[in-house]
Design an enzyme around this catalytic site. Structure first.
Site, short mmCIF file in Angstrom:
data_model
loop_
_atom_site.label_atom_id
_atom_site.label_comp_id
_atom_site.label_asym_id
_atom_site.label_seq_id
_atom_site.Cartn_x
_atom_site.Cartn_y
_atom_site.Cartn_z
N HIS A 87 0.85 -1.20 0.00
CA HIS A 87 0.00 0.00 0.00
C HIS A 87 0.88 1.24 0.00
O HIS A 87 1.80 1.36 0.80
CB HIS A 87 -0.91 0.05 1.23
CG HIS A 87 -1.75 1.29 1.26
ND1 HIS A 87 -2.92 1.41 0.55
CD2 HIS A 87 -1.56 2.48 1.86
CE1 HIS A 87 -3.42 2.62 0.74
NE2 HIS A 87 -2.62 3.29 1.52
N ASP A 166 -15.02 3.02 7.41
CA ASP A 166 -13.94 3.86 6.88
C ASP A 166 -14.42 4.69 5.70
O ASP A 166 -14.03 5.85 5.56
CB ASP A 166 -12.74 3.00 6.47
CG ASP A 166 -11.65 3.87 5.86
OD1 ASP A 166 -11.11 4.72 6.59
OD2 ASP A 166 -11.36 3.73 4.66
N ARG A 173 -13.77 13.19 6.79
CA ARG A 173 -12.48 13.83 7.08
C ARG A 173 -12.09 14.78 5.98
O ARG A 173 -11.51 15.84 6.22
CB ARG A 173 -11.39 12.74 7.26
CG ARG A 173 -11.48 12.01 8.59
CD ARG A 173 -10.66 10.73 8.57
NE ARG A 173 -9.29 10.99 8.19
CZ ARG A 173 -8.54 10.15 7.47
NH1 ARG A 173 -9.04 9.01 7.06
NH2 ARG A 173 -7.30 10.47 7.17
N SER A 188 -7.42 4.20 9.04
CA SER A 188 -8.11 4.13 7.75
C SER A 188 -7.41 3.15 6.82
O SER A 188 -8.04 2.23 6.26
CB SER A 188 -8.15 5.53 7.11
OG SER A 188 -8.65 5.46 5.79
N LYS A 192 -8.65 -1.23 6.18
CA LYS A 192 -8.94 -1.78 4.85
C LYS A 192 -7.98 -2.90 4.50
O LYS A 192 -8.38 -3.94 3.97
CB LYS A 192 -8.85 -0.67 3.79
CG LYS A 192 -10.05 0.29 3.80
CD LYS A 192 -9.92 1.39 2.79
CE LYS A 192 -8.85 2.38 3.15
NZ LYS A 192 -8.97 3.68 2.50
#
Length: 429
Positions: A87, A166, A173, A188, A192
């Site tokens: 990620h 989320d 946000r 967050s 995921k």
């Protein structure tokens, strides 16, 4: 009408006053927000209280787990090979997922790369791949598992069932100026990724003007928080801190970045893109227990390219088809001679967005052809009048505002020694 376990106002007040929230309070507030029992303005107040007063490590872990528990979890235990994922916290010209997923799959490690779309100046992996004729982002959970078994890599949209809390909180946000908050960013991302079900995860935490985290200290704190969250959830996790002061590679924009990714898969492409792809692949493979492998050889000998074509075809794309090309281009030239010492990632990202490569709101369309091609990078010697970049768009009226965004992007003159030697600053395990 059921009675709620807590009063939302009390939970907000506790965090407003700097107190730690209990596991029970966190479990309830995330569940109640997902159900709609906690109003948007109440969650906005709580997010701001967290932003101002921070969270203890234990609170962040409970918050992350509650977000995971708000939805379903993927299960890859039926696969015949280990899983490892990557990620990135987002950057400009960050097309690394495209060559990385097939490269890792060459070594019999499955890569479930559930990706997103771009918002603002950072590009989205799915937007890039959708410039390939026929390619489809949406897959069912079973189709994801099947493709991982057959091909070894999948890049697709995350299902709506993963961490639904989320999705709601992320949008909130964005409009309440509570994005830049380590507990909320970390929970967050990790909710995921843990819900995705991978057994290994490498985080590419970007540092610099084009990244969420502008300085190394905050980036390191975010990386350490996420690594700890992953390990606590039983996921082998590590992080690379990487440079995002200047765009990655020589292209920014959807089809342009796909073209460059294919060059990397063919054993070529810009050195920074190839080097970071190899570094991340080696780390993903290490987490999957494979250390004695020659990753770069798989780029050079065509194995990664074969896997790429297989992966694209599995999602109805044509890897041999010509990529779309912009009808309109404009060249930006150097105003003086000397060494290019700065090419600011944020400015280039905003310019590419203004050309049509990105979106301001989730529902906005993007242009496949829009973006920027770079002809020089920091450390290169340039001469006055030499092309520095070519802007691409389907709508030429966008050029003026894109060029405005590039006003202070370029610095020429100083010492080439100021350019970082390596794109990877540090590894956190």
């Amino acid at each position: 009408m059921s009675v709620e376990a807590f009063d939302t106002v009390d939970v907000i007040a506790a965090k407003r006053d700097g107190r730690a929230l209990s596991k029970e309070q966190i479990d309830w507030v995330i569940d109640a927000y997902t159900r709609g029992a906690v109003a948007e303005e109440q969650m906005a107040a709580l997010a701001m209280a967290i932003f101002i007063n921070d969270m203890e490590p234990e609170e962040i872990a409970h918050w992350t787990q509650a977000m995971i528990d708000s939805g379903e979890r993927m299960d890859f235990s039926s696969l015949s090979r280990p899983t490892s994922d990557k990620h990135s916290t987002g950057g400009v010209g960050d097309k690394i997922t495209l060559p990385l997923a097939p490269l890792v799959a060459v070594f019999d490690v499955a890569v479930p790369q559930l990706s997103g779309r771009g918002l603002g100046h950072t590009g989205g992996t799915l937007d890039k791949l959708e410039s390939i004729p026929g390619w489809q982002a949406g897959l069912s959970n079973q189709a994801i598992v099947d493709q991982l078994e057959d091909v070894g890599a999948v890049i697709c949209a995350a299902g709506t069932g993963l961490a639904p809390a989320d999705k709601k909180l992320y949008a909130l946000r964005d409009i309440t100026s509570t994005v830049d908050c380590i507990p909320l960013i970390a929970s967050s991302i990790m909710s995921k990724k843990i819900a995705e079900g991978t057994s290994g995860l490498v985080l590419d935490v970007k540092v610099g003007s084009g990244a969420f985290m502008k300085d190394l200290t905050k980036a390191r704190a975010l990386a350490q928080t996420m690594v700890e969250l992953g390990k606590a959830a039983g996921v082998k996790t590590s992080a690379l801190l990487t440079d995002m002061s200047t765009p990655l590679g020589l292209t920014v924009g959807n089809a342009l970045e796909v073209r460059e990714s294919v060059e990397v898969l063919a054993g070529g492409g810009p050195a920074d893109v190839a080097d970071l792809t190899v570094a991340l692949a080696e780390e993903m493979l290490r987490l999957a227990g494979k250390t004695d492998v020659d990753v770069r050889a798989a780029l050079n000998d065509g194995r990664a390219m074969d896997k790429w074509k297989q992966m694209i075809r599995a999602q109805h794309g044509d890897p041999e088809a010509a990529l779309p090309v912009a009808e309109h281009t404009e060249v930006v030239t150097a105003t003086e001679s000397g060494v290019l010492t700065q090419l600011d990632a944020l400015s280039v990202g905003v310019a590419s967005w203004r050309l049509g490569a990105g979106r301001a709101r989730k529902e906005d369309p993007v242009q496949d052809v829009a973006g920027i091609e770079l002809h020089a990078k920091p450390g290169d010697t340039v001469t006055a009048g030499q092309p520095l970049m070519t802007l691409h768009t389907a709508t030429p009226e966008r050029f003026e505002r894109a060029i405005e965004a590039l006003d202070s992007a370029v610095e020429i003159g100083g010492d080439a020694a100021s350019v970082p030697e390596s794109i990877v600053f540090d590894t956190i395990t």
